[in-house]
Design a protein around this motif. Sequence first.
Motif, PDB file in Angstrom:
ATOM      1  N   GLU A   4      10.026  33.491  43.956  1.00  0.00           N
ATOM      2  CA  GLU A   4      11.461  33.568  43.678  1.00  0.00           C
ATOM      3  C   GLU A   4      11.929  32.326  42.927  1.00  0.00           C
ATOM      4  N   GLY A   5      11.395  31.149  43.338  1.00  0.00           N
ATOM      5  CA  GLY A   5      11.770  29.905  42.673  1.00  0.00           C
ATOM      6  C   GLY A   5      11.284  29.847  41.240  1.00  0.00           C
ATOM      7  N   ILE A   6      10.089  30.375  40.989  1.00  0.00           N
ATOM      8  CA  ILE A   6       9.561  30.391  39.620  1.00  0.00           C
ATOM      9  C   ILE A   6      10.419  31.291  38.739  1.00  0.00           C
ATOM     10  N   PHE A   7      10.827  32.446  39.287  1.00  0.00           N
ATOM     11  CA  PHE A   7      11.705  33.341  38.527  1.00  0.00           C
ATOM     12  C   PHE A   7      13.036  32.662  38.228  1.00  0.00           C
ATOM     13  N   TRP A   8      13.589  31.977  39.229  1.00  0.00           N
ATOM     14  CA  TRP A   8      14.844  31.248  39.031  1.00  0.00           C
ATOM     15  C   TRP A   8      14.704  30.197  37.936  1.00  0.00           C
ATOM     16  N   MET A   9      13.588  29.450  37.950  1.00  0.00           N
ATOM     17  CA  MET A   9      13.386  28.407  36.960  1.00  0.00           C
ATOM     18  C   MET A   9      13.288  28.998  35.556  1.00  0.00           C
ATOM     19  N   ARG A  10      12.574  30.112  35.417  1.00  0.00           N
ATOM     20  CA  ARG A  10      12.460  30.761  34.110  1.00  0.00           C
ATOM     21  C   ARG A  10      13.828  31.170  33.583  1.00  0.00           C
ATOM     22  N   GLU A  11      14.651  31.756  34.444  1.00  0.00           N
ATOM     23  CA  GLU A  11      15.981  32.185  34.034  1.00  0.00           C
ATOM     24  C   GLU A  11      16.831  30.990  33.608  1.00  0.00           C
ATOM     25  N   LEU A  12      16.747  29.902  34.367  1.00  0.00           N
ATOM     26  CA  LEU A  12      17.526  28.705  34.051  1.00  0.00           C
ATOM     27  C   LEU A  12      17.121  28.135  32.697  1.00  0.00           C
ATOM     28  N   LEU A  13      15.810  28.029  32.450  1.00  0.00           N
ATOM     29  CA  LEU A  13      15.334  27.447  31.189  1.00  0.00           C
ATOM     30  C   LEU A  13      15.608  28.368  30.010  1.00  0.00           C
ATOM     31  N   ARG A  14      15.501  29.684  30.230  1.00  0.00           N
ATOM     32  CA  ARG A  14      15.794  30.621  29.147  1.00  0.00           C
ATOM     33  C   ARG A  14      17.266  30.528  28.743  1.00  0.00           C
ATOM     34  N   ASP A  15      18.138  30.425  29.750  1.00  0.00           N
ATOM     35  CA  ASP A  15      19.569  30.294  29.470  1.00  0.00           C
ATOM     36  C   ASP A  15      19.859  28.990  28.739  1.00  0.00           C
ATOM     37  N   PHE A  16      19.195  27.907  29.154  1.00  0.00           N
ATOM     38  CA  PHE A  16      19.381  26.598  28.509  1.00  0.00           C
ATOM     39  C   PHE A  16      19.011  26.679  27.032  1.00  0.00           C
ATOM     40  N   ALA A  17      17.872  27.291  26.734  1.00  0.00           N
ATOM     41  CA  ALA A  17      17.431  27.407  25.340  1.00  0.00           C
ATOM     42  C   ALA A  17      18.324  28.349  24.547  1.00  0.00           C
ATOM     43  N   ASP A  18      18.739  29.430  25.165  1.00  0.00           N
ATOM     44  CA  ASP A  18      19.588  30.400  24.460  1.00  0.00           C
ATOM     45  C   ASP A  18      20.936  29.794  24.087  1.00  0.00           C
ATOM     46  N   ARG A  19      21.332  28.741  24.769  1.00  0.00           N
ATOM     47  CA  ARG A  19      22.573  28.045  24.426  1.00  0.00           C
ATOM     48  C   ARG A  19      22.331  26.906  23.436  1.00  0.00           C
ATOM     49  N   GLY A  20      21.126  26.877  22.836  1.00  0.00           N
ATOM     50  CA  GLY A  20      20.826  25.909  21.789  1.00  0.00           C
ATOM     51  C   GLY A  20      20.013  24.722  22.230  1.00  0.00           C
ATOM     52  N   GLY A  21      19.613  24.679  23.506  1.00  0.00           N
ATOM     53  CA  GLY A  21      18.833  23.556  24.009  1.00  0.00           C
ATOM     54  C   GLY A  21      17.375  23.620  23.585  1.00  0.00           C
ATOM     55  N   THR A  22      16.707  22.480  23.706  1.00  0.00           N
ATOM     56  CA  THR A  22      15.282  22.370  23.393  1.00  0.00           C
ATOM     57  C   THR A  22      14.530  22.093  24.688  1.00  0.00           C
ATOM     58  N   VAL A  23      13.488  22.869  24.974  1.00  0.00           N
ATOM     59  CA  VAL A  23      12.730  22.702  26.218  1.00  0.00           C
ATOM     60  C   VAL A  23      11.253  22.496  25.899  1.00  0.00           C
ATOM     61  N   LEU A  24      10.665  21.438  26.464  1.00  0.00           N
ATOM     62  CA  LEU A  24       9.220  21.234  26.463  1.00  0.00           C
ATOM     63  C   LEU A  24       8.768  21.335  27.908  1.00  0.00           C
ATOM     64  N   LEU A  25       7.949  22.328  28.200  1.00  0.00           N
ATOM     65  CA  LEU A  25       7.571  22.693  29.563  1.00  0.00           C
ATOM     66  C   LEU A  25       6.054  22.708  29.686  1.00  0.00           C
ATOM     67  N   SER A  26       5.502  21.830  30.519  1.00  0.00           N
ATOM     68  CA  SER A  26       4.042  21.797  30.654  1.00  0.00           C
ATOM     69  C   SER A  26       3.590  22.602  31.859  1.00  0.00           C
ATOM     70  N   SER A  27       2.381  23.123  31.765  1.00  0.00           N
ATOM     71  CA  SER A  27       1.761  23.813  32.891  1.00  0.00           C
ATOM     72  C   SER A  27       0.274  23.965  32.625  1.00  0.00           C
ATOM     73  N   HIS A  28      -0.514  24.045  33.705  1.00  0.00           N
ATOM     74  CA  HIS A  28      -1.936  24.370  33.540  1.00  0.00           C
ATOM     75  C   HIS A  28      -2.176  25.849  33.806  1.00  0.00           C
ATOM     76  N   LEU A  29      -1.090  26.595  34.085  1.00  0.00           N
ATOM     77  CA  LEU A  29      -1.190  28.026  34.353  1.00  0.00           C
ATOM     78  C   LEU A  29      -0.370  28.796  33.329  1.00  0.00           C
ATOM     79  N   LEU A  30      -1.040  29.587  32.514  1.00  0.00           N
ATOM     80  CA  LEU A  30      -0.379  30.329  31.443  1.00  0.00           C
ATOM     81  C   LEU A  30       0.697  31.259  31.974  1.00  0.00           C
ATOM     82  N   HIS A  31       0.405  31.982  33.058  1.00  0.00           N
ATOM     83  CA  HIS A  31       1.339  33.014  33.505  1.00  0.00           C
ATOM     84  C   HIS A  31       2.663  32.422  33.983  1.00  0.00           C
ATOM     85  N   GLU A  32       2.688  31.122  34.314  1.00  0.00           N
ATOM     86  CA  GLU A  32       3.938  30.503  34.755  1.00  0.00           C
ATOM     87  C   GLU A  32       4.946  30.365  33.613  1.00  0.00           C
TER      88      GLU A  32
END
Length: 298
Positions: A162-190
């Motif tokens: 649930e937290g991962i889904f929440w984080m994705r929604e938050l970051l997608r909204d941030f970018a859709d409003r013109g923000g720039t996001v650099l997000l690291s992970s060792h897991l592709l599906h995240e």
Amino acid sequence: MISVEHLTKRYRGLAAVEDVSFRCEPGTVTGFLGPNGAGKSTTMRMICGFTPPTAGSSTVHNTPYQKIPNPGRRVGVLLDAGAQHAGRTGRETLALSAEVLGIDRARVPAMLEAVGLEPAAARRRVGGYSLGMRQRLGIAQALLGEPSVLILDEPANGLDPEGIFWMRELLRDFADRGGTVLLSSHLLHEVEEVADRFVVIAKGRIVAQGTKAELLAAPSGVRVRGLDPAALSTALLDAGLAAQAEDDGAFLVDAGAEVVGRAAATAGAVLLELRPADRGGLEKLFLTLTSPAKETLT
């Protein structure tokens, strides 16, 4: 915007990061992918000025991070959720950050609510937080100054589905409003569902970058399998063809079918299979690019 140009970091002559270059544009989420120890954190620390590069440079908004006035108002950073002061409460942590950034403390309750930290949790000391709660508090700190750029290192660690889904929604909204996001992970599906572009790093070097469509459209060569894998391996080596061994004795070769077939015929290697390689989608491509278990013949 984030711009990274030929960043290199060496420790006692050993390269942790070698000649890394990429850009993150406004309105996009860039997934910075690679196995543990690939150089993701070192690269991000160089971008944020915490680790001096051996060579190369990086800028945020066309300015080195260290030279940005009050950088927390323009760049939100979360590199280590475990680095928060264990003796302070979540509310105190954000209130102190607001003081440092010159932000009205009235923003603190709204940020705690935005990241899902209830009032009771906000009154608890951070030392009693789970990793997932620390991640939420760290994201709240990163967003507190209303930045236009976010740099987040493995922010999904410790979060439940649930937290991962929440984080994705938050970051997608941030970018859709013109923000720039650099997000690291060792897991592709995240990050696959939220990222617009991917930068893949392995052993300190960029091995691929682009959109999902661009990465999957990259030339994939052929898959070849012989009656005698050792004889086929020798034939490919003798022909100067770079080949990657598969688990079933086949090889992936970055060359055309005719070139591979002629190499096998010249060596008298009997082929059982020769066809265009199927990378099996983005996940298999990612694993192929980063897996240390795969043997490369050179």
